[in-house]
Design a protein around this motif. Sequence first.
Motif, PDB file in Angstrom:
ATOM      1  N   ASN A  35       0.883  -1.303   0.204  1.00  0.00           N
ATOM      2  CA  ASN A  35       0.252  -0.009   0.294  1.00  0.00           C
ATOM      3  C   ASN A  35       1.131   1.133  -0.217  1.00  0.00           C
ATOM      4  OD1 ASN A  35      -2.032  -1.101  -0.035  1.00  0.00           O
ATOM      5  ND2 ASN A  35      -1.526  -1.962   2.482  1.00  0.00           N
ATOM      6  N   LEU A  50      -6.555   0.271 -12.442  1.00  0.00           N
ATOM      7  CA  LEU A  50      -6.842  -0.999 -12.451  1.00  0.00           C
ATOM      8  C   LEU A  50      -6.100  -1.683 -13.276  1.00  0.00           C
ATOM      9  CD1 LEU A  50      -9.954  -1.047 -11.112  1.00  0.00           C
ATOM     10  CD2 LEU A  50      -8.111  -1.299  -9.249  1.00  0.00           C
ATOM     11  N   VAL A  69      -5.296  -4.072  -7.228  1.00  0.00           N
ATOM     12  CA  VAL A  69      -6.715  -4.147  -7.585  1.00  0.00           C
ATOM     13  C   VAL A  69      -6.995  -3.414  -6.364  1.00  0.00           C
ATOM     14  CG1 VAL A  69      -5.552  -6.479  -7.505  1.00  0.00           C
ATOM     15  CG2 VAL A  69      -6.278  -5.551  -4.942  1.00  0.00           C
ATOM     16  N   GLU A  70      -6.498  -2.171  -6.397  1.00  0.00           N
ATOM     17  CA  GLU A  70      -7.959  -1.503  -5.666  1.00  0.00           C
ATOM     18  C   GLU A  70      -7.061  -0.319  -5.377  1.00  0.00           C
ATOM     19  OE1 GLU A  70     -10.842  -1.204  -1.406  1.00  0.00           O
ATOM     20  OE2 GLU A  70      -8.505  -2.304  -1.516  1.00  0.00           O
ATOM     21  N   ILE A  71      -8.014   1.157  -6.061  1.00  0.00           N
ATOM     22  CA  ILE A  71      -7.418   2.371  -5.794  1.00  0.00           C
ATOM     23  C   ILE A  71      -8.640   3.039  -5.059  1.00  0.00           C
ATOM     24  CG2 ILE A  71      -7.083   4.579  -7.523  1.00  0.00           C
ATOM     25  CD1 ILE A  71      -6.290   2.554  -9.226  1.00  0.00           C
ATOM     26  N   ASN A  72      -8.005   3.851  -3.584  1.00  0.00           N
ATOM     27  CA  ASN A  72      -8.971   4.492  -3.122  1.00  0.00           C
ATOM     28  C   ASN A  72      -8.437   6.137  -3.051  1.00  0.00           C
ATOM     29  OD1 ASN A  72     -10.737   2.445  -1.990  1.00  0.00           O
ATOM     30  ND2 ASN A  72      -8.675   2.083  -0.699  1.00  0.00           N
TER      31      ASN A  72
END
Length: 80
Positions: A35, A50, A69-72
């Motif tokens: 992260n 992604l 696999v994830e974007i915030n």
Amino acid sequence: MATTLTIAGIDKANLIDWKSLNVSEVLTKSPNMCNFHIKKFGTQTYKPTLGQEVVLTVAGTKEFGGYIVEINEKISAILS
């Protein structure tokens, strides 16, 4: 040697907030995770997507490799 973080084969080390970097190594069937925060300000508009490959290299040794696999997104401001 330097620490680099490439996204889709392009070195983005200058955009990473290195204090936010966290690599979790798991000894089970769960995947390892990495992260980090990307600094986005002024004219800097880069945003990963992604599925792009991420590789963290420290002193020439690959420490992490995987795919986004994830974007915030989070908006922060510093008041003066």
